[in-house]
Scaffold this motif. Structure first.
Motif, PDB file in Angstrom:
ATOM      1  N   ARG A 183      19.592  19.191   8.672  1.00 48.64           N
ATOM      2  CA  ARG A 183      19.087  18.477   7.495  1.00 48.64           C
ATOM      3  C   ARG A 183      19.388  16.985   7.626  1.00 48.64           C
ATOM      4  NH1 ARG A 183      21.437  21.960   2.496  1.00 48.64           N
ATOM      5  NH2 ARG A 183      20.115  20.526   1.263  1.00 48.64           N
ATOM      6  N   ALA A 184      20.558  16.675   8.167  1.00 45.46           N
ATOM      7  CA  ALA A 184      20.925  15.268   8.378  1.00 45.46           C
ATOM      8  C   ALA A 184      20.030  14.618   9.426  1.00 45.46           C
ATOM      9  CB  ALA A 184      22.394  15.171   8.800  1.00 45.46           C
ATOM     10  N   GLY A 224       0.786  -1.233   0.000  1.00 43.76           N
ATOM     11  CA  GLY A 224       0.000   0.000   0.000  1.00 43.76           C
ATOM     12  C   GLY A 224       0.812   1.273   0.000  1.00 43.76           C
ATOM     13  N   CYS A 225       1.997   1.241  -0.596  1.00 41.19           N
ATOM     14  CA  CYS A 225       2.860   2.427  -0.608  1.00 41.19           C
ATOM     15  C   CYS A 225       2.926   3.075  -1.983  1.00 41.19           C
ATOM     16  CB  CYS A 225       4.285   2.060  -0.186  1.00 41.19           C
ATOM     17  SG  CYS A 225       4.447   1.540   1.524  1.00 41.19           S
ATOM     18  N   GLU A 226       2.844   4.396  -1.978  1.00 37.64           N
ATOM     19  CA  GLU A 226       3.248   5.184  -3.140  1.00 37.64           C
ATOM     20  C   GLU A 226       4.750   5.374  -3.001  1.00 37.64           C
ATOM     21  OE1 GLU A 226       2.764   9.698  -5.016  1.00 37.64           O
ATOM     22  OE2 GLU A 226       1.507   9.070  -3.331  1.00 37.64           O
ATOM     23  N   ILE A 227       5.467   5.186  -4.101  1.00 34.23           N
ATOM     24  CA  ILE A 227       6.932   5.146  -4.009  1.00 34.23           C
ATOM     25  C   ILE A 227       7.573   6.162  -4.932  1.00 34.23           C
ATOM     26  CG2 ILE A 227       8.970   3.654  -4.154  1.00 34.23           C
ATOM     27  CD1 ILE A 227       6.675   1.340  -4.249  1.00 34.23           C
ATOM     28  N   VAL A 228       8.522   6.918  -4.377  1.00 34.38           N
ATOM     29  CA  VAL A 228       9.338   7.854  -5.144  1.00 34.38           C
ATOM     30  C   VAL A 228      10.778   7.352  -5.109  1.00 34.38           C
ATOM     31  CG1 VAL A 228      10.167  10.222  -5.327  1.00 34.38           C
ATOM     32  CG2 VAL A 228       7.836   9.779  -4.531  1.00 34.38           C
ATOM     33  N   VAL A 229      11.442   7.330  -6.250  1.00 33.74           N
ATOM     34  CA  VAL A 229      12.843   6.897  -6.326  1.00 33.74           C
ATOM     35  C   VAL A 229      13.665   8.060  -6.870  1.00 33.74           C
ATOM     36  CG1 VAL A 229      14.443   5.114  -7.122  1.00 33.74           C
ATOM     37  CG2 VAL A 229      12.008   4.573  -6.867  1.00 33.74           C
ATOM     38  N   PRO A 230      14.237   8.903  -5.996  1.00 30.81           N
ATOM     39  CA  PRO A 230      14.969  10.093  -6.470  1.00 30.81           C
ATOM     40  C   PRO A 230      16.105   9.739  -7.426  1.00 30.81           C
ATOM     41  CG  PRO A 230      14.578  10.228  -4.116  1.00 30.81           C
ATOM     42  CD  PRO A 230      14.175   8.843  -4.530  1.00 30.81           C
ATOM     43  N   GLU A 231      16.143  10.419  -8.551  1.00 30.33           N
ATOM     44  CA  GLU A 231      17.116  10.107  -9.590  1.00 30.33           C
ATOM     45  C   GLU A 231      18.520  10.552  -9.221  1.00 30.33           C
ATOM     46  OE1 GLU A 231      17.433  10.393 -14.465  1.00 30.33           O
ATOM     47  OE2 GLU A 231      15.839  11.450 -13.395  1.00 30.33           O
ATOM     48  N   ALA A 286      20.311  15.925   0.012  1.00 26.09           N
ATOM     49  CA  ALA A 286      19.718  16.869  -0.937  1.00 26.09           C
ATOM     50  C   ALA A 286      18.756  16.163  -1.893  1.00 26.09           C
ATOM     51  CB  ALA A 286      20.821  17.577  -1.722  1.00 26.09           C
ATOM     52  N   ALA A 287      19.111  14.951  -2.314  1.00 22.02           N
ATOM     53  CA  ALA A 287      18.283  14.212  -3.271  1.00 22.02           C
ATOM     54  C   ALA A 287      16.932  13.832  -2.686  1.00 22.02           C
ATOM     55  CB  ALA A 287      19.019  12.951  -3.734  1.00 22.02           C
ATOM     56  N   PHE A 288      16.897  13.512  -1.394  1.00 22.04           N
ATOM     57  CA  PHE A 288      15.665  13.015  -0.778  1.00 22.04           C
ATOM     58  C   PHE A 288      14.820  14.118  -0.138  1.00 22.04           C
ATOM     59  CE2 PHE A 288      17.847   9.039  -1.339  1.00 22.04           C
ATOM     60  CZ  PHE A 288      16.833   8.112  -1.503  1.00 22.04           C
ATOM     61  N   GLU A 289      15.408  15.285   0.053  1.00 24.36           N
ATOM     62  CA  GLU A 289      14.664  16.370   0.703  1.00 24.36           C
ATOM     63  C   GLU A 289      13.416  16.780  -0.089  1.00 24.36           C
ATOM     64  OE1 GLU A 289      17.743  18.976   3.423  1.00 24.36           O
ATOM     65  OE2 GLU A 289      17.770  19.250   1.249  1.00 24.36           O
ATOM     66  N   GLU A 290      13.519  16.743  -1.397  1.00 24.72           N
ATOM     67  CA  GLU A 290      12.417  17.205  -2.235  1.00 24.72           C
ATOM     68  C   GLU A 290      11.255  16.215  -2.295  1.00 24.72           C
ATOM     69  OE1 GLU A 290      14.024  18.038  -6.047  1.00 24.72           O
ATOM     70  OE2 GLU A 290      15.479  19.523  -5.318  1.00 24.72           O
ATOM     71  N   ALA A 291      11.487  14.984  -1.839  1.00 24.52           N
ATOM     72  CA  ALA A 291      10.482  13.936  -2.018  1.00 24.52           C
ATOM     73  C   ALA A 291       9.262  14.111  -1.111  1.00 24.52           C
ATOM     74  CB  ALA A 291      11.114  12.572  -1.761  1.00 24.52           C
ATOM     75  N   GLU A 292       9.441  14.723   0.068  1.00 26.17           N
ATOM     76  CA  GLU A 292       8.346  14.937   1.020  1.00 26.17           C
ATOM     77  C   GLU A 292       7.584  13.636   1.280  1.00 26.17           C
ATOM     78  OE1 GLU A 292       5.926  18.153  -0.338  1.00 26.17           O
ATOM     79  OE2 GLU A 292       7.509  19.650  -0.086  1.00 26.17           O
TER      80      GLU A 292
END
Length: 456
Positions: free
Chosen positions: A296-297, A225-232, A259-265
């Motif tokens: 951020r870390a 039941g997860c929506e998944i984002v895979v940051p490029e 930095a790559a994962f911060e935008e994923a929310e």
């Protein structure tokens, strides 16, 4: 070591070591039985956590001089961190080990093999996923073109050490280069409503050599039941850099990933490799002295969760799961257990599969001897540790050894091959095992419904 090199190393120890952490060790010895190298060297104190801390402190205090014997003690450590859960003082030995290796390897003249490993692999290949794809693409060509069979048939592989020859046999079939480049970046749940939005840390080796396991992980998350984002723009976790005394480069990798994962929310950042996950949760410590990155870390680390933990949280183990009848045992990933504190969830998932009889092996949480590239650079000790592990696994009469880390998986496959058991025993990553159980159960369910409908 010449006098100048010794002085550089001693100065580096004084500058880099966390002296308060060294002083936390009360020399009680509770760590000794948990340390594989202490046990395997006949209880040699120099190769115990307490002994290594004494050496580190001695170097900082100027009581002892740097020597090849001190370096050997630090190098022989697996970094499994089994000493940490049993330490009544809570000494963070893994951090001390990384600081010590950083002090040694940034201060001494590297050998030719060290130059090659760090220059080619740590600095130029692992940080660049396109280069990882290129390298593993060559391995794929080697496997598919017939070159592998030719090398084995002509005896070329006999030119390599025994451990490397056996490891070559058990490597997974690597996807084609084009397959490794065509990766999905945003996926929706399958057959259910959305319960969580997560980001997936795909890793470097996991998304190339073990790409099928990554695909299985994503599918499990969808079924759960997860929506998944895979940051490029994500990169290698930096664990191999940190464990090899390249902490500055590890920090750079950490910043890239944060930095790559911060935008994923997202609610969580999911990992499927115990070693990667344990290093990711250390980013807060790694960047604690950097005012631009420390908060951020902290936020990044708070979201890290192993695939087995989120599956249990989402009640995946209560769904229909089944496999043919078999005995199964589980080999803990050291860093999943000791670093991420994930122990019961993999067992809970395995015990929920119909047809599976779960048998706990003795010392399941003792290191298997893989430890990154330890089984290559410390092959003799690694195989000694693996022999003990295989003895415990065989005592369970298990058909399948399940684990949760790519290094552990290859090491257990190596052990099975060394014991001549490849026809009766296999090693499998837990997500591949769980996906097979889910899809088998649900295929059976569909078939049952179809039969019932036909009878009506």
């Amino acid at each position: 070591m010449d006098t100048q090199e010794k002085q550089r190393i001693q100065t580096a120890f004084q500058e880099k070591m966390d002296y308060d952490e060294l002083m936390n060790c009360t020399r009680c010895g509770f760590c000794l039985p948990s340390c594989p190298t202490y046990v395997e060297t006949g209880r040699n104190e120099v190769h115990s956590p307490r002994g290594r801390i004494a050496l580190m402190k001695g170097l900082v205090d100027g009581v002892i001089e740097p020597s090849e014997e001190v370096k050997e003690s630090i190098d022989l450590c697996l970094g499994c961190r089994a000493c940490e859960p049993v330490c009544p003082s809570g000494v963070n030995f893994g951090r001390l080990l990384e600081q010590a290796r950083d002090a040694i390897y940034q201060s001494k003249k590297p050998t030719l093999p060290e130059k090659v490993m760090k220059g080619i692999f740590l600095k130029n290949i692992f940080p660049q996923q396109n280069r990882m794809i290129g390298l593993t693409g060559l391995l794929s060509f080697y496997q598919r073109s017939g070159a592998q069979k030719l090398a084995q048939a002509t005896g070329v592989m006999k030119l390599f050490p025994e451990t490397m020859r056996t490891m070559e046999k058990v490597l997974p079939t690597v996807p084609k280069r084009a397959e490794m480049k065509e990766r999905p970046r945003h996926l929706q749940p399958l057959h259910t409503t959305r319960k969580k939005k997560v980001a997936f840390f795909s890793g470097c080796l996991m998304d190339t050599m073990f790409m099928k396991t990554n695909d299985a992980t994503i599918k499990l998350l969808q079924y759960a039941g997860c929506e998944i984002v895979v940051p490029e723009t994500q990169a290698c976790c930096g664990a191999l850099h940190g464990h090899s005394g390249e902490l500055d480069q590890a920090r750079e990798m950490a910043k890239r990933n944060i930095a790559a994962f911060e935008e994923a929310e997202v609610d969580y950042i999911i990992t499927n490799a115990g070693g990667c996950g344990a290093f990711l949760v250390e980013y807060a410590h790694l960047l604690k002295n950097d005012p631009d990155w420390d908060e951020r870390a902290d936020r990044f680390c708070a979201k890290i969760k192993d695939i087995t933990r989120i599956l249990v949280e989402l009640d995946f183990h209560k769904q229909p799961l089944s496999l043919p009848e078999q005995i199964v045992t589980y080999q803990d990933s050291c860093h999943l257990k000791n670093g991420q504190k994930t122990f019961m969830e993999p067992r809970q998932l395995l015990e929920s599969i119909a047809g599976v009889k779960y048998v706990e092996m003795t010392d399941a949480s003792r290191c298997c001897g893989s430890a990154g590239i330890y089984n290559i650079v410390q092959s003799k000790m690694s195989m000694q540790i693996l022999d003990y592990k295989m003895e415990q696994a065989m005592n369970t009469n298990a058909k399948t050894i399940v684990t949760a880390n790519p290094g552990c998986l290859l090491q257990m496959k190596l052990g099975i091959e060394r014991e001549g058991l490849s026809q009766v025993m296999d090693a499998v990553h837990i997500v591949d095992f769980l996906l097979a159980a889910y899809e088998r159960a649900n295929d059976n369910k569909k078939a049952t419904k179809q039969v019932a409908a036909a009878q009506v």
